[in-house]
Scaffold this active site. Structure first.
Site, PDB file in Angstrom:
ATOM      1  N   ASN A   8       0.867  -1.183   0.000  1.00 24.78           N
ATOM      2  CA  ASN A   8       0.000   0.000   0.000  1.00 24.78           C
ATOM      3  C   ASN A   8       0.900   1.228   0.000  1.00 24.78           C
ATOM      4  O   ASN A   8       1.435   1.611   1.042  1.00 24.78           O
ATOM      5  CB  ASN A   8      -0.899  -0.030   1.251  1.00 24.78           C
ATOM      6  CG  ASN A   8      -1.710   1.240   1.391  1.00 24.78           C
ATOM      7  OD1 ASN A   8      -1.817   2.028   0.446  1.00 24.78           O
ATOM      8  ND2 ASN A   8      -2.278   1.454   2.567  1.00 24.78           N
ATOM      9  N   HIS A  86      -9.627   1.565   4.615  1.00 26.28           N
ATOM     10  CA  HIS A  86      -8.350   1.726   5.317  1.00 26.28           C
ATOM     11  C   HIS A  86      -8.505   2.776   6.420  1.00 26.28           C
ATOM     12  O   HIS A  86      -9.285   3.723   6.276  1.00 26.28           O
ATOM     13  CB  HIS A  86      -7.259   2.149   4.324  1.00 26.28           C
ATOM     14  CG  HIS A  86      -5.908   2.157   4.943  1.00 26.28           C
ATOM     15  ND1 HIS A  86      -5.446   3.236   5.656  1.00 26.28           N
ATOM     16  CD2 HIS A  86      -4.938   1.213   4.993  1.00 26.28           C
ATOM     17  CE1 HIS A  86      -4.231   2.939   6.117  1.00 26.28           C
ATOM     18  NE2 HIS A  86      -3.902   1.726   5.723  1.00 26.28           N
ATOM     19  N   GLU A 156      -5.599  -4.701  10.883  1.00 22.04           N
ATOM     20  CA  GLU A 156      -4.561  -3.697  11.108  1.00 22.04           C
ATOM     21  C   GLU A 156      -4.879  -2.916  12.383  1.00 22.04           C
ATOM     22  O   GLU A 156      -5.721  -2.000  12.351  1.00 22.04           O
ATOM     23  CB  GLU A 156      -4.522  -2.693   9.946  1.00 22.04           C
ATOM     24  CG  GLU A 156      -4.240  -3.299   8.596  1.00 22.04           C
ATOM     25  CD  GLU A 156      -3.634  -2.275   7.648  1.00 22.04           C
ATOM     26  OE1 GLU A 156      -2.483  -2.442   7.282  1.00 22.04           O
ATOM     27  OE2 GLU A 156      -4.319  -1.291   7.303  1.00 22.04           O
ATOM     28  N   SER A 193       3.056  -1.810  10.572  1.00 26.79           N
ATOM     29  CA  SER A 193       4.504  -1.835  10.842  1.00 26.79           C
ATOM     30  C   SER A 193       5.176  -3.162  10.490  1.00 26.79           C
ATOM     31  O   SER A 193       6.100  -3.603  11.173  1.00 26.79           O
ATOM     32  CB  SER A 193       4.785  -1.444  12.295  1.00 26.79           C
ATOM     33  OG  SER A 193       4.411  -0.089  12.501  1.00 26.79           O
ATOM     34  N   GLY A 214       2.597  -0.958   4.409  1.00 31.12           N
ATOM     35  CA  GLY A 214       2.672   0.446   4.001  1.00 31.12           C
ATOM     36  C   GLY A 214       4.119   0.901   3.877  1.00 31.12           C
ATOM     37  O   GLY A 214       4.778   0.694   2.856  1.00 31.12           O
ATOM     38  N   GLY A 215       4.638   1.502   4.939  1.00 27.08           N
ATOM     39  CA  GLY A 215       5.961   2.129   4.940  1.00 27.08           C
ATOM     40  C   GLY A 215       7.067   1.293   4.300  1.00 27.08           C
ATOM     41  O   GLY A 215       7.792   1.784   3.422  1.00 27.08           O
TER      42      GLY A 215
HETATM   43  P1  PGA Z   1       2.491   0.535   7.763  1.00 29.47           P
HETATM   44  O1  PGA Z   1       1.055   0.763   7.100  1.00 29.47           O
HETATM   45  O2  PGA Z   1       3.033  -0.760   7.199  1.00 29.47           O
HETATM   46  O3  PGA Z   1       3.304   1.727   7.370  1.00 29.47           O
HETATM   47  O4  PGA Z   1       2.280   0.440   9.231  1.00 29.47           O
HETATM   48  C1  PGA Z   1       0.177  -0.305   6.893  1.00 29.47           C
HETATM   49  C2  PGA Z   1      -1.076   0.203   6.256  1.00 29.47           C
HETATM   50  O5  PGA Z   1      -1.436   1.363   6.507  1.00 29.47           O
HETATM   51  O6  PGA Z   1      -1.738  -0.504   5.488  1.00 29.47           O
END
Ligand code: PGA
Length: 228
Positions: A8, A86, A156, A193, A214-215
């Protein structure tokens, strides 16, 4: 067993050059079935050994909805997965559990998989009320009635998104097993994360069918380690 890896990119990857550079490091292999969810406007410009995804779609088939993107438009671009509900859509765009069902239906109408996000806020986690919170979300969204073949749940915890904090491996296992008791046939992903250092710990869990990332999915160094 191959698990899903859904990248994402949010609005973090906003340049096309960057999107193309990152896409080179993501490819389905024996461990992961990879999906990349770029900005809407980059969907048609990136390609690789992965499925295309989108970060949102309209619940409406078509019409005067300025700035919205329909499920049909996405399907026309060969999008296979759409993230629905989300936490950032909920936080900044007023989406709620009660508004997600028509979006999921729109995805299904156009033969795409809906990836529906649920997760508890920090205070609920601290009060150990996560299960009841998730049960209410699942009921309000109507998840157990949604076709398991094209609806995937992404668990999440809100306090884990973008914070570098995660629940323990055991907590993720217990929570996902609990979700699967309520909706036994749906695939359930973990998100929040996930990075190159912890992904294999969660990967080992039989309950986890994959990841929404995400990140780490927007960093070349992380991707190189994950897709070795
Ligand atoms: P993150 O985000 O991996 O940066 O924690 C996950 C997401 O928002 O789907």
């Amino acid at each position: 067993m191959t698990k899903l890896f859904i990248a994402n990119w949010k609005m973090v990857v906003s340049g096309l050059d960057e999107a193309k550079r990152l896409a080179k490091h993501i490819h389905s292999n024996k461990d992961f079935h990879a999906v990349v969810c770029p900005s809407f406007v980059h969907i048609n410009s990136i390609e690789g050994k992965f499925d295309l995804g989108a970060q949102n779609c309209s619940s409406h088939e078509s019409g005067a909805y300025t700035g919205e993107v329909s499920a049909k438009s996405l399907a026309d671009l060969k999008v296979k997965y759409v993230i629905i509900g989300h936490s950032e859509r909920r936080q900044y765009h007023h989406e709620t559990d009660g508004t997600l069902c028509p979006k999921v239906t729109a995805c299904h109408r156009h033969k795409m998989n809906a990836v529906v996000c649920i997760g508890e806020p920090e205070d609920i986690y601290e009060q150990e009320r996560t299960q009841l919170y998730l049960q209410t979300q699942i009921e309000e969204i109507g998840l157990s009635k949604m076709d398991h073949k094209n609806t995937i749940i992404a668990y999440e915890p809100l306090w884990a998104i973008g914070t570098g904090r995660t629940p323990s491996v055991e907590e993720v296992d217990n929570t996902i097993k609990f979700i699967k008791k309520l909706t036994p046939q749906h695939k359930v992903l973990y998100g929040g994360s996930v990075n190159s250092s912890n992904i294999m710990d969660f990967y080992k869990l039989k309950s986890v069918d994959g990841f929404l990332v995400g990140g780490a999915s927007a960093k070349e160094e992380e991707l190189k380690k994950i897709f070795k």
